[in-house]
Design a protein around this motif. Sequence first.
Motif, PDB file in Angstrom:
ATOM      1  N   ASN A  94      -4.983   0.525  -1.626  1.00 47.99           N
ATOM      2  CA  ASN A  94      -5.239  -0.538  -1.662  1.00 47.99           C
ATOM      3  C   ASN A  94      -6.575  -0.107  -1.271  1.00 47.99           C
ATOM      4  OD1 ASN A  94      -5.238   1.214   1.369  1.00 47.99           O
ATOM      5  ND2 ASN A  94      -3.993  -0.228   2.012  1.00 47.99           N
ATOM      6  N   ARG A  95      -7.257  -1.662  -0.762  1.00 43.91           N
ATOM      7  CA  ARG A  95      -8.664  -1.789  -0.484  1.00 43.91           C
ATOM      8  C   ARG A  95      -9.009  -1.227   0.711  1.00 43.91           C
ATOM      9  NH1 ARG A  95      -6.818  -7.388  -3.213  1.00 43.91           N
ATOM     10  NH2 ARG A  95      -8.021  -8.000  -5.147  1.00 43.91           N
ATOM     11  N   GLN A  96      -7.978  -1.754   2.065  1.00 43.19           N
ATOM     12  CA  GLN A  96      -8.294  -1.357   3.028  1.00 43.19           C
ATOM     13  C   GLN A  96      -9.162  -0.328   3.507  1.00 43.19           C
ATOM     14  OE1 GLN A  96      -5.276  -1.687   5.774  1.00 43.19           O
ATOM     15  NE2 GLN A  96      -6.020  -0.463   7.685  1.00 43.19           N
ATOM     16  N   GLU A 112     -12.369  -2.027  -8.127  1.00 42.50           N
ATOM     17  CA  GLU A 112     -11.124  -2.346  -8.380  1.00 42.50           C
ATOM     18  C   GLU A 112     -10.854  -1.930  -9.989  1.00 42.50           C
ATOM     19  OE1 GLU A 112     -10.491  -6.198  -7.087  1.00 42.50           O
ATOM     20  OE2 GLU A 112     -10.584  -5.414  -5.216  1.00 42.50           O
ATOM     21  N   PRO A 152       0.119   2.617   2.035  1.00 37.88           N
ATOM     22  CA  PRO A 152      -0.418   1.785   1.365  1.00 37.88           C
ATOM     23  C   PRO A 152       1.397   0.937   0.497  1.00 37.88           C
ATOM     24  CG  PRO A 152      -2.288   2.742   0.874  1.00 37.88           C
ATOM     25  CD  PRO A 152      -1.497   3.177   1.574  1.00 37.88           C
ATOM     26  N   TYR A 156       3.000  -2.442   1.864  1.00 35.24           N
ATOM     27  CA  TYR A 156       3.546  -3.620   0.761  1.00 35.24           C
ATOM     28  C   TYR A 156       4.845  -3.734   0.941  1.00 35.24           C
ATOM     29  CZ  TYR A 156      -1.033  -2.562  -1.566  1.00 35.24           C
ATOM     30  OH  TYR A 156      -1.459  -2.577  -2.172  1.00 35.24           O
ATOM     31  N   HIS A 221       3.965  -9.572  -2.143  1.00 30.80           N
ATOM     32  CA  HIS A 221       2.946  -8.564  -1.117  1.00 30.80           C
ATOM     33  C   HIS A 221       1.539  -9.145  -1.500  1.00 30.80           C
ATOM     34  CE1 HIS A 221       3.403  -6.371  -4.449  1.00 30.80           C
ATOM     35  NE2 HIS A 221       4.348  -6.411  -4.686  1.00 30.80           N
ATOM     36  N   GLU A 222       0.710  -7.827  -0.702  1.00 29.14           N
ATOM     37  CA  GLU A 222      -0.441  -8.621  -1.694  1.00 29.14           C
ATOM     38  C   GLU A 222      -0.864  -7.443  -3.017  1.00 29.14           C
ATOM     39  OE1 GLU A 222      -4.968  -6.423   0.405  1.00 29.14           O
ATOM     40  OE2 GLU A 222      -3.139  -5.925   1.303  1.00 29.14           O
ATOM     41  N   ILE A 224      -1.363  -4.690  -5.361  1.00 29.88           N
ATOM     42  CA  ILE A 224      -1.971  -3.348  -5.411  1.00 29.88           C
ATOM     43  C   ILE A 224      -3.346  -3.538  -5.913  1.00 29.88           C
ATOM     44  CG2 ILE A 224      -0.650  -1.768  -5.773  1.00 29.88           C
ATOM     45  CD1 ILE A 224       1.817  -3.115  -5.393  1.00 29.88           C
ATOM     46  N   TYR A 226      -5.879  -0.467  -6.584  1.00 31.79           N
ATOM     47  CA  TYR A 226      -6.579   0.864  -6.251  1.00 31.79           C
ATOM     48  C   TYR A 226      -7.749   0.759  -6.408  1.00 31.79           C
ATOM     49  CZ  TYR A 226      -1.774   2.939  -6.817  1.00 31.79           C
ATOM     50  OH  TYR A 226      -0.371   2.919  -7.012  1.00 31.79           O
TER      51      TYR A 226
END
Length: 272
Positions: A94-96, A112, A152, A156, A221-222, A224, A226
């Motif tokens: 995930n981005r976080q 991304e 992640p 999700y 969901h946000e 997905i 990577y």
Amino acid sequence: MFPSSRYYLPPHILILLIGLGQVIGCTEQAPTDSPAQVVILAAASTKDALQEMANAAVAASDVPLTIEISTGPSHALAQQILSGAPADIYVSANRQWAEQIADAGLSAKSIEWLGNALVLVVPKESQLRIERLDDLNLPAVQRIGIAGANVPAGIYAEEALKYHHLWENLTGSDKLIRGHDVRSTLAYVQRGEVDAAIVYSTDAMLTDEVRVIERFDPASHEAIVYPLVRIRSRNTNPAADHLFEFLKSDEARKIAENYGFVSLSNIDGVSK
């Protein structure tokens, strides 16, 4: 103590010792043909695809190359990097966590890289009548596997269950079983230790021991994503730079797509 004059060395002895030291120094130098090394820390769900990419990169390399891949929960790997663990490339699910690496000034480049989807699976031989998401509320369904709260895949899954108004009931009835990462969650359902599980579609593709019941709507969901991150280092590592570029290549993208991933934009992110 002895007088300092006792330590005087004649010039011809001093020259001899200096020459001997130079010879010894030359003999201790590392061989020039030792393999270049690259360390990758990556989300568990990328393990198989990354290994095939690494094999392809090694085969295509003009110099001896060793690629070490360690996989696990994205947040745990990020914490290792933030704590100073050696790594050249990081792949988060995930981005976080990639953003935390960047905020700490440890990201030299980031893109991304890949996308994925979330699915509900059951053991292949399951006798339970689970045909849709709402069936998770059935009394016969006692155990549902999802990844950890900071993982992640677990994040999700929680978002998706809340979107479908299932989260409160499932948590209230203690049905949710947390896995260390998404691969351990998949193993639960493969072994029949849970009645159903929420995993990535790429994980479900790796085994014939589970059945996919439903694919979650991406709107639940946000996205997905990577991120692929080149970790900033004090020491240059051209091999890591070349591998980072290889992972963005058409060959690597085709490998990723063969494992069910979706290729995303290849535009380099701004270094922080």
